[in-house]
Design a protein around this motif. Structure first.
Motif, PDB file in Angstrom:
ATOM      1  N   MET A 321       0.819  -1.207   0.000  1.00  0.00           N
ATOM      2  CA  MET A 321       0.000   0.000   0.000  1.00  0.00           C
ATOM      3  C   MET A 321       0.859   1.265   0.000  1.00  0.00           C
ATOM      4  O   MET A 321       0.534   2.250  -0.652  1.00  0.00           O
ATOM      5  N   ALA A 326       0.121   2.090  -7.374  1.00  0.00           N
ATOM      6  CA  ALA A 326      -1.229   1.523  -7.355  1.00  0.00           C
ATOM      7  C   ALA A 326      -1.737   1.360  -5.929  1.00  0.00           C
ATOM      8  O   ALA A 326      -2.905   1.638  -5.633  1.00  0.00           O
ATOM      9  N   GLY A 327      -0.843   0.910  -5.040  1.00  0.00           N
ATOM     10  CA  GLY A 327      -1.237   0.752  -3.649  1.00  0.00           C
ATOM     11  C   GLY A 327      -1.613   2.076  -3.008  1.00  0.00           C
ATOM     12  O   GLY A 327      -2.586   2.160  -2.236  1.00  0.00           O
ATOM     13  N   ARG A 328      -0.879   3.122  -3.324  1.00  0.00           N
ATOM     14  CA  ARG A 328      -1.193   4.435  -2.762  1.00  0.00           C
ATOM     15  C   ARG A 328      -2.526   4.957  -3.292  1.00  0.00           C
ATOM     16  O   ARG A 328      -3.279   5.590  -2.550  1.00  0.00           O
ATOM     17  N   ARG A 329      -2.793   4.707  -4.568  1.00  0.00           N
ATOM     18  CA  ARG A 329      -4.087   5.145  -5.108  1.00  0.00           C
ATOM     19  C   ARG A 329      -5.232   4.440  -4.397  1.00  0.00           C
ATOM     20  O   ARG A 329      -6.242   5.070  -4.041  1.00  0.00           O
ATOM     21  N   ARG A 330      -5.091   3.127  -4.168  1.00  0.00           N
ATOM     22  CA  ARG A 330      -6.140   2.392  -3.463  1.00  0.00           C
ATOM     23  C   ARG A 330      -6.276   2.878  -2.024  1.00  0.00           C
ATOM     24  O   ARG A 330      -7.389   2.984  -1.499  1.00  0.00           O
ATOM     25  N   ALA A 331      -5.149   3.182  -1.383  1.00  0.00           N
ATOM     26  CA  ALA A 331      -5.194   3.649  -0.001  1.00  0.00           C
ATOM     27  C   ALA A 331      -5.910   4.989   0.100  1.00  0.00           C
ATOM     28  O   ALA A 331      -6.736   5.200   1.002  1.00  0.00           O
ATOM     29  N   ALA A 333      -8.092   6.170  -2.010  1.00  0.00           N
ATOM     30  CA  ALA A 333      -9.509   5.949  -2.325  1.00  0.00           C
ATOM     31  C   ALA A 333     -10.252   5.398  -1.113  1.00  0.00           C
ATOM     32  O   ALA A 333     -11.383   5.813  -0.815  1.00  0.00           O
ATOM     33  N   TRP A 334      -9.627   4.454  -0.403  1.00  0.00           N
ATOM     34  CA  TRP A 334     -10.247   3.925   0.818  1.00  0.00           C
ATOM     35  C   TRP A 334     -10.441   5.029   1.856  1.00  0.00           C
ATOM     36  O   TRP A 334     -11.493   5.123   2.486  1.00  0.00           O
ATOM     37  N   SER A 337     -13.334   7.190   1.163  1.00  0.00           N
ATOM     38  CA  SER A 337     -14.636   6.532   1.286  1.00  0.00           C
ATOM     39  C   SER A 337     -15.122   6.414   2.728  1.00  0.00           C
ATOM     40  O   SER A 337     -16.271   6.045   2.960  1.00  0.00           O
TER      41      SER A 337
END
Length: 392
Positions: A321, A326-331, A333-334, A337
């Motif tokens: 993450m 990619a991991g940072r983008r998902r983090a 986004a989470w 949310s």
């Protein structure tokens, strides 16, 4: 003040005594404060004062209407440059106060130095040769590169001297140098655009805007980047007084590149042809170097955080993450949310973990000192606090 060096650290950091700690069982330790903040506050105030004086000078020299038009148009290349700087700085963001200092140093202090030196040279020439006119070619190819790059480079060197904990390597030097250069170019563009409007009208203004605002918005960034990159190399190699030598080497490269650029515009018969055959390749080379340095930062982050994960400071999923785009983008986004959103907390965790990785990289290489050992402990505490705040 320099600190005594410490031996190279074992690639494996100390074992986390509590891999699954009860993070809120005790009051959290205070977060480390940067010693460079006081310097930045003084520097920012000084930059604002000098900036107001430069603004008054421009208002008198250009007139208020030409100043207003020039300022609006100068925002276009400034926005282009700052967006690029933001992209470069996203992996390990520099503190806002340092970036504000860098911008004001370039936009106000460096410009003031260049104006004062130019006035001094004109007065000396007037006394030496009454009625003579200054050699504009000599001023463009010799005086401007030396004076402007020295003034801008000193600002980057001051940031290293007073904010060493935020100056880890070449990318940091590039970010600070580009921000200083963006400030300088912004004020210089106001002067050029305003003068073009006052002297030649809309047609002249349009031509100058295309050349300076669209064809070469990164010119000053390319020059001063030489100084920033080499100060960053000196910082990566252990810092100390040896950084001054790297600064002088980078400054020499910046002056030569600036002189080449100005000389091509001053003496070339085919300025457009030279622009595409010399200046564009230099710009492309700088872009490729920036991509390489960013990739190197990503590799260092992943490698060092893997070492901490091996002894219980992070999980494998957390490293993924924190150490991959990619991991940072998902983090992020989470974090967005969640209710309420936790975006700022996630950004802080990412920044602290990245800083921890680079601090560890210095220790492993044997170029660290006692300050880096202390910073490692503080950053591990900060990461624990960040994680706890996100999960609370």
């Amino acid at each position: 003040m320099s600190h005594a060096p410490v031996p190279a650290q074992n690639p494996r950091p100390a074992q986390n005594p509590t891999p699954s700690p009860s993070l809120w069982a005790a009051p959290p330790p205070p977060r480390a404060r940067s010693g460079g903040v006081a310097f930045a506050i003084v520097g920012i105030l000084l930059g604002v004062i000098i900036g107001l004086l430069v603004l008054a000078y421009l208002a008198v020299a250009l007139g208020v209407s030409a100043l207003a038009v020039g300022s609006l148009l100068a925002l276009v290349p400034l926005a282009i440059v700052l967006l690029a700087v933001r992209w470069v700085d996203r992996w390990e963001p520099e503190p806002r106060w340092a970036l504000w200092f860098a911008f004001l140093w370039g936009a106000a202090v460096s410009v003031a130095v260049a104006l004062i030196v130019d006035l001094g040279v004109q007065l000396l020439l007037a006394f030496a040769e009454p009625g003579g006119s200054p050699n504009e070619a000599m001023a463009a190819v010799v005086q401007a590169p030396i004076v402007e790059e020295t003034a801008k480079g000193i600002g980057v060197l001051l940031l290293y001297a007073f904010s060493r904990s935020h100056f880890d390597g070449p990318v940091d030097g590039l970010v600070y140098a580009a921000t200083v250069a963006a400030g300088f170019a912004f004020t210089e563009n106001i002067l050029y655009f305003g003068a073009a409007l006052a002297e030649g009208g809309i047609g002249e203004l349009g031509a100058v805007f295309v050349v300076r605002g669209l064809f070469s918005p990164f010119a000053h960034v390319l020059f001063t980047a030489c100084t920033g990159l080499l100060i960053g190399v000196g910082a990566r190699r252990g810092g100390g007084v040896g950084v001054v030598g790297w600064f002088l080497l980078g400054l020499a490269a910046a002056v030569l590149l600036h002189a080449l650029w100005n000389g091509s515009l001053t003496f070339a018969d085919d300025a457009i042809g030279l622009y595409f055959t010399v200046q564009v390749p230099i710009f492309i080379g700088a872009v490729l170097l920036t991509f390489f340095l960013r990739r190197q930062e990503m590799r260092v982050t992943r490698a060092r955080l893997d070492e901490y994960a091996a002894v219980g400071w992070f999980s494998t999923a957390e490293v993924e993450m924190l150490a991959t785009p990619a991991g940072r983008r998902r983090a992020r986004a989470w974090a967005r949310s969640q209710t309420p959103p936790r975006t700022a907390l996630m950004r802080r965790l990412i920044a602290d973990a990245t800083h921890l990785a680079f601090n560890r990289h210095v220790l492993v290489s044997g170029r660290g000192d006692v300050r880096h050992v202390t910073d490692e402990r503080l950053l591990l505490d900060a990461v624990a606090l960040d994680r706890a705040a996100l999960l609370r």
